[in-house]
Design a protein around this motif. Structure first.
Motif, PDB file in Angstrom:
ATOM      1  N   ARG A  93       0.594  -1.099   0.299  1.00 48.63           N
ATOM      2  CA  ARG A  93       0.243   0.145   0.098  1.00 48.63           C
ATOM      3  C   ARG A  93       0.606   0.997   0.037  1.00 48.63           C
ATOM      4  NH1 ARG A  93      -3.847  -0.381   4.953  1.00 48.63           N
ATOM      5  NH2 ARG A  93      -5.054   1.179   3.855  1.00 48.63           N
ATOM      6  N   GLU A 102      -3.856   7.560   0.639  1.00 52.16           N
ATOM      7  CA  GLU A 102      -4.097   6.866   0.349  1.00 52.16           C
ATOM      8  C   GLU A 102      -3.647   6.558  -1.305  1.00 52.16           C
ATOM      9  OE1 GLU A 102      -3.910   1.735   0.389  1.00 52.16           O
ATOM     10  OE2 GLU A 102      -5.660   2.785   1.615  1.00 52.16           O
ATOM     11  N   PHE A 105       1.321   5.377   0.159  1.00 43.83           N
ATOM     12  CA  PHE A 105       0.786   6.484   1.579  1.00 43.83           C
ATOM     13  C   PHE A 105       1.864   7.950   0.432  1.00 43.83           C
ATOM     14  CE2 PHE A 105      -0.621   3.408   3.888  1.00 43.83           C
ATOM     15  CZ  PHE A 105      -2.331   3.347   3.565  1.00 43.83           C
ATOM     16  N   LYS A 121      -4.426   5.759  -4.069  1.00 38.93           N
ATOM     17  CA  LYS A 121      -5.967   4.994  -5.421  1.00 38.93           C
ATOM     18  C   LYS A 121      -6.055   4.956  -6.795  1.00 38.93           C
ATOM     19  CE  LYS A 121      -7.893   3.692  -1.258  1.00 38.93           C
ATOM     20  NZ  LYS A 121      -7.593   2.227  -0.719  1.00 38.93           N
TER      21      LYS A 121
END
Length: 329
Positions: free
Chosen positions: A260, A273, A262, A275
């Motif tokens: 992930r 985050e 960020f 996306k």
């Protein structure tokens, strides 16, 4: 050339992954397999029935001499990479080498010089250079959206010690080092590749945890220009895998948290985050075929990446062996 014919040297677990990838590339063909282990060869036959008629050798030198191949993929124990790579280059083959390239920076310099002399491609299978999340982070840094990078904190935890007990990876004569030289190699590489920073000095604390190779490493790097990085490579962890990398610049921050991402850009106090759609991913095998066919001008991870990581890893080992002495590069 319509198809690139490959000789596979080493067909264990990772070797079979390279085979799987190559079989998905229309312009690639597997011409021969070379491995001294009959069990490994049998697993290939079982998993990939389409390769039933492919030539098989227990001696890679015989394979080089007898097979009409264009390139080789080397996925053997680390200490064998240099000898096998040199033999392939001298046999007229381009070479894709599994990480961490070859045994030591001196051998890295020698094989790079030989590839240049023979006008052959030589690349390292650092697959992260071709994966969307890492490409996104590198692009963010290289476009200057974080400003000047001041600090990097890179952390990797894996039950590497337990998982490699009894294997060649804990035999220094074959592995040439432990977790820092194995999975940790990816962590070192991605920081240097993403930032483009050049190490200036290194200090390290390393614990073998009762084994013959490094297991846990705490490495601090000062880069040219003043940036600092800490690498925390934990091979004695009880968890299967976790990785965090933080890049802090004077205009922004990007955090990678186990896939992930960020980001906090200039003026933002809180991270957000990501996306949005990430860049498309590929793999070292597809990339290497494209390189040989002239579709790209340079490998995603050229041999120079392997040399840089060898120098940095050696400096960390020297520092740890000398009471965390600062080693200048």
């Amino acid at each position: 050339m319509e198809k690139v014919r490959f000789l596979m040297i080493g067909v264990g677990g990772m070797g079979r992954e390279h085979i799987r990838r190559l079989l998905q590339v229309p312009e690639a063909e597997i011409a021969a397999l070379a491995d001294p282990s009959e069990a490994a060869l049998e697993q290939v036959r079982s998993r990939f029935p389409d390769l039933a008629g492919v030539a098989v050798f227990t001696d890679y030198r015989e394979a080089i001499a007898k097979v009409n191949a264009d390139a080789a993929v080397i996925v053997s124990p680390h200490s064998m990479h240099f000898e096998q790579g040199m033999a392939c280059l001298e046999g007229g083959l381009h070479v894709l080498m599994e990480k961490p390239f070859v045994d030591g920076s001196e051998n890295a310099e020698r094989i790079i010089a030989q590839a240049e002399k023979l006008n052959k491609h030589l690349a390292v299978a650092y697959q992260r250079h071709l994966q969307g999340p890492y490409i996104y982070i590198r692009n963010l840094i290289q476009k200057g959206e974080l400003g000047n990078i001041n600090y990097i904190c890179a952390y990797q935890a894996q039950n590497w010690q337990q998982g490699t007990t009894g294997t060649w990876r804990q035999n220094p004569a074959l592995s040439c080092g432990g977790q820092l030289n194995d999975s940790g190699s990816h962590l070192l590489d991605i920081v240097l590749w993403a930032t483009g920073l050049e190490p200036e000095s290194v200090s390290a604390l390393i614990d073998n945890r009762g084994t013959q190779v490094d297991i846990d490493s705490a490495v601090t790097v000062r880069f040219q220009g003043g940036a600092i990085a800490t690498f925390n490579v934990v091979g004695s962890a009880t968890i299967g895998w976790h990785e965090d990398v933080s890049f802090h610049g004077d205009k922004g921050t990007v955090l990678f948290r186990n896939s992930r991402i960020f980001v906090a850009r200039e003026g933002q106090r809180e991270i957000v985050e990501v996306k949005e759609e990430l860049p498309a991913s590929s793999d070292p095998n597809r990339d290497f075929v494209d390189l040989i066919l002239g579709k790209v001008s340079e490998a995603a991870a050229p041999s120079s990446c392997g040399l840089r990581i060898a120098r940095l890893t050696e400096a960390a080992w020297r520092s740890a062996a000398n009471g965390s002495q600062v080693i200048r590069l």
